[in-house]
Design an enzyme around this catalytic site. Sequence first.
Site, PDB file in Angstrom:
ATOM      1  N   CYS A 113       0.262 -11.892  12.854  1.00  0.00           N
ATOM      2  CA  CYS A 113       1.244 -10.799  12.767  1.00  0.00           C
ATOM      3  C   CYS A 113       1.783 -10.382  14.129  1.00  0.00           C
ATOM      4  O   CYS A 113       2.797  -9.694  14.199  1.00  0.00           O
ATOM      5  CB  CYS A 113       0.630  -9.602  12.068  1.00  0.00           C
ATOM      6  SG  CYS A 113      -0.131 -10.056  10.512  1.00  0.00           S
ATOM      7  N   HIS A 121       4.084  -3.048  13.358  1.00  0.00           N
ATOM      8  CA  HIS A 121       3.871  -4.082  12.342  1.00  0.00           C
ATOM      9  C   HIS A 121       3.706  -3.405  10.986  1.00  0.00           C
ATOM     10  O   HIS A 121       2.990  -2.416  10.857  1.00  0.00           O
ATOM     11  CB  HIS A 121       2.618  -4.883  12.708  1.00  0.00           C
ATOM     12  CG  HIS A 121       2.174  -5.820  11.630  1.00  0.00           C
ATOM     13  ND1 HIS A 121       3.053  -6.624  10.940  1.00  0.00           N
ATOM     14  CD2 HIS A 121       0.938  -6.071  11.119  1.00  0.00           C
ATOM     15  CE1 HIS A 121       2.378  -7.335  10.056  1.00  0.00           C
ATOM     16  NE2 HIS A 121       1.100  -7.019  10.136  1.00  0.00           N
ATOM     17  N   ASN A 137       3.652  -7.003   3.753  1.00  0.00           N
ATOM     18  CA  ASN A 137       3.302  -7.523   5.080  1.00  0.00           C
ATOM     19  C   ASN A 137       3.901  -8.922   5.228  1.00  0.00           C
ATOM     20  O   ASN A 137       3.445  -9.862   4.576  1.00  0.00           O
ATOM     21  CB  ASN A 137       1.779  -7.554   5.202  1.00  0.00           C
ATOM     22  CG  ASN A 137       1.294  -8.056   6.546  1.00  0.00           C
ATOM     23  OD1 ASN A 137       2.070  -8.603   7.329  1.00  0.00           O
ATOM     24  ND2 ASN A 137       0.010  -7.891   6.794  1.00  0.00           N
TER      25      ASN A 137
HETATM   26  N1  ACO Z   1      -5.981  -3.756  -7.186  1.00  0.00           N
HETATM   27  C1  ACO Z   1      -6.971  -2.973  -7.647  1.00  0.00           C
HETATM   28  N2  ACO Z   1      -8.187  -2.926  -7.085  1.00  0.00           N
HETATM   29  C2  ACO Z   1      -8.404  -3.695  -6.002  1.00  0.00           C
HETATM   30  C3  ACO Z   1      -7.423  -4.534  -5.467  1.00  0.00           C
HETATM   31  C4  ACO Z   1      -6.162  -4.545  -6.101  1.00  0.00           C
HETATM   32  N3  ACO Z   1      -5.150  -5.296  -5.681  1.00  0.00           N
HETATM   33  N4  ACO Z   1      -7.929  -5.163  -4.407  1.00  0.00           N
HETATM   34  C5  ACO Z   1      -9.200  -4.749  -4.250  1.00  0.00           C
HETATM   35  N5  ACO Z   1      -9.489  -3.847  -5.232  1.00  0.00           N
HETATM   36  C6  ACO Z   1     -10.745  -3.139  -5.450  1.00  0.00           C
HETATM   37  C7  ACO Z   1     -11.926  -3.838  -4.847  1.00  0.00           C
HETATM   38  O1  ACO Z   1     -12.434  -4.809  -5.739  1.00  0.00           O
HETATM   39  C8  ACO Z   1     -12.889  -2.689  -4.633  1.00  0.00           C
HETATM   40  O2  ACO Z   1     -13.517  -2.401  -5.875  1.00  0.00           O
HETATM   41  P1  ACO Z   1     -15.052  -1.928  -5.911  1.00  0.00           P
HETATM   42  O3  ACO Z   1     -15.092  -0.653  -5.119  1.00  0.00           O
HETATM   43  O4  ACO Z   1     -15.289  -1.765  -7.363  1.00  0.00           O
HETATM   44  O5  ACO Z   1     -15.810  -3.036  -5.265  1.00  0.00           O
HETATM   45  C9  ACO Z   1     -11.972  -1.517  -4.304  1.00  0.00           C
HETATM   46  O6  ACO Z   1     -10.664  -1.881  -4.760  1.00  0.00           O
HETATM   47  C10 ACO Z   1     -11.925  -1.175  -2.829  1.00  0.00           C
HETATM   48  O7  ACO Z   1     -11.689  -2.374  -2.095  1.00  0.00           O
HETATM   49  P2  ACO Z   1     -11.513  -2.359  -0.533  1.00  0.00           P
HETATM   50  O8  ACO Z   1     -11.150  -3.712  -0.063  1.00  0.00           O
HETATM   51  O9  ACO Z   1     -12.685  -1.709   0.092  1.00  0.00           O
HETATM   52  O10 ACO Z   1     -10.230  -1.390  -0.409  1.00  0.00           O
HETATM   53  P3  ACO Z   1      -9.637  -0.694   0.840  1.00  0.00           P
HETATM   54  O11 ACO Z   1      -9.535   0.741   0.618  1.00  0.00           O
HETATM   55  O12 ACO Z   1     -10.269  -1.169   2.130  1.00  0.00           O
HETATM   56  O13 ACO Z   1      -8.127  -1.263   0.827  1.00  0.00           O
HETATM   57  C11 ACO Z   1      -6.812  -2.929   1.929  1.00  0.00           C
HETATM   58  C12 ACO Z   1      -7.908  -2.649   0.905  1.00  0.00           C
HETATM   59  C13 ACO Z   1      -5.531  -2.338   1.417  1.00  0.00           C
HETATM   60  C14 ACO Z   1      -6.674  -4.445   2.050  1.00  0.00           C
HETATM   61  C15 ACO Z   1      -7.174  -2.305   3.264  1.00  0.00           C
HETATM   62  O14 ACO Z   1      -8.497  -2.602   3.605  1.00  0.00           O
HETATM   63  C16 ACO Z   1      -6.264  -2.749   4.369  1.00  0.00           C
HETATM   64  O15 ACO Z   1      -5.098  -2.419   4.393  1.00  0.00           O
HETATM   65  N6  ACO Z   1      -6.818  -3.471   5.346  1.00  0.00           N
HETATM   66  C17 ACO Z   1      -6.029  -3.922   6.490  1.00  0.00           C
HETATM   67  C18 ACO Z   1      -5.298  -5.147   6.162  1.00  0.00           C
HETATM   68  C19 ACO Z   1      -4.221  -5.315   7.164  1.00  0.00           C
HETATM   69  O16 ACO Z   1      -3.632  -4.378   7.644  1.00  0.00           O
HETATM   70  N7  ACO Z   1      -3.934  -6.502   7.532  1.00  0.00           N
HETATM   71  C20 ACO Z   1      -2.874  -6.611   8.463  1.00  0.00           C
HETATM   72  C21 ACO Z   1      -3.272  -7.081   9.767  1.00  0.00           C
HETATM   73  S1  ACO Z   1      -3.462  -8.748   9.784  1.00  0.00           S
HETATM   74  C22 ACO Z   1      -2.172  -9.478   9.039  1.00  0.00           C
HETATM   75  O17 ACO Z   1      -1.243  -8.826   8.732  1.00  0.00           O
HETATM   76  C23 ACO Z   1      -2.169 -10.924   8.751  1.00  0.00           C
END
Ligand code: ACO
Length: 329
Positions: free
Chosen positions: A116, A256, A286
Amino acid sequence: MKRPTAYLAGIGKYAPTRILKNADFAAMGIDTTDEWIVQRTGIRERHIADATETNTSMSERAARIAMERAGVQAGEIDVIVLGTASPDRLLPATAVELQAALGAKRAAAFDVMAACSSFLYGLIVAEGLMQSGAAETCLVVGTEKLSSIVDWKDRSTCVLFGDGAGAAILKRSRGGRGILSTFFRSDGTLAELLWRPGGGAALPFDEQVLQDRSFYIKMEGREVFRHAVRSMTEATDRALDGAKLTGADIDLLIPHQANMRIIEATAKHAAIPMEKVFVNVDRYGNTSSASVAIALEEAQASGRITDGMNVLLVAFGAGFTWASLVIRF
Ligand code: ACO
């Protein structure tokens, strides 16, 4: 603050016409909801390339717009730096396919892969080549067809990403406008938090890779989130220091576009109010390497960037990599 070497003479973008809304995932058998995606990320929809579209075709369209706006012909381009995490082929670089498509006959063309952060890395590399005297006119591109490399069976990643391309022509600066400061870093010890483990030379494509689906993006979302906030705040500080500016001097922050919560945390840290932050993650998701380039084009085309403004770009991505620039338009 140094005298700028390079300025952005023209910016272009391309986004595929097909739009995938959060509500469409249900029909694809993906167990998710609009509410979960919007609350966690701010994403409402993303553009998805069709089977005929490639990084080469998308970046050619973005580049031609940037070239027209800059008044630059293909034959004037000295260097093409193309950032992508989803290259059209493992060999050769997508940049050379773009070079051929544009007919940029005398350009040296190569890819940078900083996920990214790639577009920002590309701007920094191009500016360096211009400082050294190796180039006068550069084309910097960020492009992704992430829909080809996300695992559509993994709801924790497939809802996050989109396709598209952005491009900028860099010309030698006259007067005070242009790139005022740059900063870039990486930390490969954290590579496994966001990567495509299989399909490269370390783990060549075979039955096992296919079975493990390890040629798709794998991400530890929570860990990535933590590092993204920390690194993007560091990067904003360093670019501001380099330009001898503070958050109050910034007219527009273009971060980003990965996640609304990361964008808000970055802006808050730099004391930049959200009215001065450009956001389009809701409409694009993204788009990794293309994200800041697309946002930059939209900001300029919609009149949010005007002459004399100080614009802060900041990004974070797989690697990990992070980078920032202050640009005076
Ligand atoms: N729909 C519904 N539920 C979901 C989904 C979905 N699409 N995806 C995961 N879940 C569930 C999981 O299974 C988990 O369930 P559980 O609690 O029963 O185990 C729950 O939601 C929480 O999952 P987490 O992964 O802990 O959710 P989090 O609050 O961390 O959000 C997210 C996930 C949005 C990916 C977040 O962690 C995030 O934004 N991370 C940064 C990613 C990023 O910014 N990347 C960019 C930089 S790198 C690049 O761009 C290549």
